[in-house]
Design an enzyme around this catalytic site. Structure first.
Site, PDB file in Angstrom:
ATOM      1  N   HIS A 186       0.812  -1.211   0.000  1.00 34.55           N
ATOM      2  CA  HIS A 186       0.000   0.000   0.000  1.00 34.55           C
ATOM      3  C   HIS A 186       0.846   1.262   0.000  1.00 34.55           C
ATOM      4  CE1 HIS A 186      -3.371  -2.745   0.512  1.00 34.55           C
ATOM      5  NE2 HIS A 186      -3.923  -1.842  -0.261  1.00 34.55           N
ATOM      6  N   CYS A 486      -7.147  -4.383 -12.233  1.00 34.11           N
ATOM      7  CA  CYS A 486      -7.098  -3.167 -11.417  1.00 34.11           C
ATOM      8  C   CYS A 486      -5.967  -3.245 -10.398  1.00 34.11           C
ATOM      9  CB  CYS A 486      -8.429  -2.909 -10.728  1.00 34.11           C
ATOM     10  SG  CYS A 486      -8.842  -4.176  -9.526  1.00 34.11           S
TER      11      CYS A 486
HETATM   12  C1  PEP Z   1      -5.286  -6.132  -5.642  1.00 33.25           C
HETATM   13  O1  PEP Z   1      -5.159  -6.925  -4.711  1.00 33.25           O
HETATM   14  O2  PEP Z   1      -4.658  -6.227  -6.717  1.00 33.25           O
HETATM   15  C2  PEP Z   1      -6.204  -4.983  -5.524  1.00 33.25           C
HETATM   16  C3  PEP Z   1      -6.469  -4.222  -6.565  1.00 33.25           C
HETATM   17  O3  PEP Z   1      -6.722  -4.703  -4.287  1.00 33.25           O
HETATM   18  P1  PEP Z   1      -5.859  -4.041  -3.092  1.00 33.25           P
HETATM   19  O4  PEP Z   1      -4.546  -3.594  -3.653  1.00 33.25           O
HETATM   20  O5  PEP Z   1      -6.648  -2.902  -2.564  1.00 33.25           O
HETATM   21  O6  PEP Z   1      -5.751  -5.179  -2.128  1.00 33.25           O
END
Ligand code: PEP
Ligand code: MG
Length: 556
Positions: A186, A486
């Site tokens: 993140h 995504c």
């Molecule tokens: C992913 O896991 O690729 C995703 C888009 O969700 P997050 O990054 O919010 O876990």
């Protein structure tokens, strides 16, 4: 002399500025005894530190205004609590240092609060923050949390959680460098959302001296320590040239032979919408709704508050497409009202859709809020569930959408290898797929997204990940349904071409990456993308896959 360090570049651009460290949690002050004659001096130090912290919290509250002001003022009042101060002074009188006395007095108060019912228990984190600030001041170490600075800086940290960064001021943070984290952590996602250059998984980041000037290249992963004036000027010039070349590419996402691949933006809330619009996003491909609630996650957000936040986003894309993900709580994004506190392995526990199915009232309230927010708007709303494991999950989510009377398409994220392997069966229940390649890599390789030491396995070019993506895209095509990406894989311009070649139908990424992806995709035909994809899948490692695709695309 300039020294060059290396990590993983995760957000394009160059940042040049002084190093400021994210304050870490305060250590426990040693329980040494002080002579009694020192007590009055220690008591005065304690009073002074408490007064200064309370004044600082009050001043920050005045600056912040709104809800933050109420929280900060309440914290200032906690610091000034006369009973707490009396306890601190008593402890110093019997031989504690000021820092230790504050630490112990707050611990006693904390235990009282924690047992005094849900509301007060919820204030424990605020109390801990006050204690950490006073103890840090008394011990002469940096304040925990985001640095207090009026000058722009490059933020260095072990890692950054979404809650840490919610308070970051993008006009002050020039870039990020973290010791932990991989390309899908993140920290990386937030850096892209803020549009600042970032390097993660850089060994030695936490030891970098405060105040030293560094140049961070988020494209190459290089961090130059004490770059010369000439080097700084050169880096700035190259960055400006890259930017100018990119702004020349506009319009919808497509290959050179006109195969359309909508380029959408990933957002965490209404604040990210202007950057998405400016980058020419054709809609939103991932609205991470849990980001709205990370800073106050004690209780579920009200339906009305949700309607307001969703509406602001939906209004920004009239006639456009907005894909909203229902709350994805758990692991590195815990929400107290959904996430169990005591799981041995939260990444494999009750998270994502699993927690919503355990709290159907929260899911229903969110779906109702979305229906209300979209009610009279000409937006094309899609709703998807995170962490769908199998057809049972997919059906439960589809049923919940139907029950809420939502006039939207509903889809499943493919983030667990089982969902990619059996995409066909999941597609019997939902209308589209969206590949969350960050978690898909984490679970396919048993490699924690937050751990720098396993960043290699989080590389989205891993051929095994490409295989899982191909399986999902093929299943969607066979069912006449769409399958977007995504996860952060979509933000790598060359990989975006490979994903297109694998049959992915849309790409969603942090807004800052859209111009890079648009410009690169426009250079190649769909057939070239498909050849690059086949070449990448025919290799055994991420580096080989990257090289093979680049070779095909450059026509060598
Ligand atoms: C992913 O896991 O690729 C995703 C888009 O969700 P997050 O990054 O919010 O876990
Ligand atoms: Mg995910």
């Amino acid at each position: 002399m300039t020294e060059t360090l290396r990590g993983v570049g995760v957000s394009h651009g160059v940042a040049i500025g002084q190093v400021r460290h994210m304050g870490t949690a305060v250590l426990e002050p040693p329980a040494q005894q002080t002579p009694t004659e020192e007590a009055p001096r220690e008591q005065a130090r304690a009073r002074q530190a408490v007064g200064a912290v309370a004044a600082d919290l009050q001043a920050r509250g005045n600056l912040a205004g709104g809800e933050a002001q109420a929280v900060l003022e309440a914290q200032a009042l906690m610091a000034l609590d006369p009973e707490l101060m009396a306890d601190v002074e008593r402890r110093i009188a019997v031989g504690s240092t000021a820092a230790r006395a504050v630490y112990d007095a707050f611990a006693a108060y904390r235990a009282l609060l924690a047992n005094a019912g849900e509301y007060l228990a919820g204030r424990v984190a605020d109390l801990d923050d006050v204690r950490n600030r006073i103890v840090a001041r008394l011990m002469g170490v940096p304040m925990p949390g985001v640095p207090d600075s009026d000058e722009p800086y490059v933020l260095f940290a072990r890692d950054l959680a979404p809650a840490d960064t919610a308070l970051l001021d993008p006009t002050l943070v020039l870039g990020f460098v973290t010791e932990e984290g991989g390309p899908t952590s993140h920290s990386a996602i937030l850096a892209r959302a803020l549009g600042v250059p970032a390097v993660v998984a850089m060994p030695g980041a936490t030891d970098m001296a405060e105040g030293v000037v560094v140049a961070v290249d988020g494209s190459t992963g290089e961090v130059l320590v004490r770059p010369s004036e000439e080097k700084q000027a050169e880096l700035r010039r190259v960055a400006a040239e890259r930017k100018a070349a990119l702004s020349a590419s506009t319009g919808p996402g497509q290959t050179s032979d006109g195969h359309k691949v909508p380029l959408l933006a990933n957002i965490g809330g209404p604040a990210d919408v202007p950057a998405a619009v400016e980058a020419g996003a054709e809609g939103i491909g991932l609205f991470r709704t849990e980001f709205l609630f990370l800073d106050d996650s004690k209780q579920a957000p009200s339906e009305d508050a949700q309607v307001e936040a969703y509406r602001k986003v939906l209004e920004a894309f009239p006639e456009g497409r907005v894909v909203v993900r229902v709350l994805d709580a758990g692991a590195d994004k815990p929400l107290d009202f959904l996430t169990p506190a005591d799981e041995p392995n939260p990444a494999l526990g009750v998270r994502g859709l699993r927690s919503l199915l355990e709290h159907p009232e929260v899911l229903q309230a969110q779906l109702r809020a979305l229906a209300r927010a979209a009610a009279d708007l000409p937006v094309y709303l899609e709703v998807m569930a995170p962490m769908v494991a199998d057809r049972i999950d997919a059906k439960a989510f589809a049923d919940a959408c139907r029950e809420a009377g939502l006039a939207a398409k509903f889809g499943a994220m493919v983030e667990i290898p089982s969902a990619a392997l059996r995409a066909r069966s999941i597609l019997q229940e939902v209308e589209f797929l969206s590949l969350g390649t960050n978690d898909l890599a984490q679970y396919a390789f048993a490699a924690d997204r937050q751990v720098g030491a396993v960043a290699r396995l989080q590389d989205p070019w891993q051929p095994a990940l490409l295989d899982l993506i191909a399986l999902s895209a093929e299943a969607a095509k066979a069912n006449g349904k769409s399958c977007g990406v995504c996860g952060e894989a979509a933000a790598d311009p060359v990989l975006a071409c490979v994903l297109t070649g694998l049959g992915v139908t849309s790409l969603s990424m942090g807004a800052a990456s859209i111009p890079y992806v648009r410009a690169t995709l426009a250079k190649y035909t769909l057939a070239q993308c498909a050849r690059a994809a086949a070449a990448a899948r025919a290799t055994d490692t991420a580096d080989e896959a990257r090289a093979a695709a680049n070779q095909v695309l450059s026509g060598e």
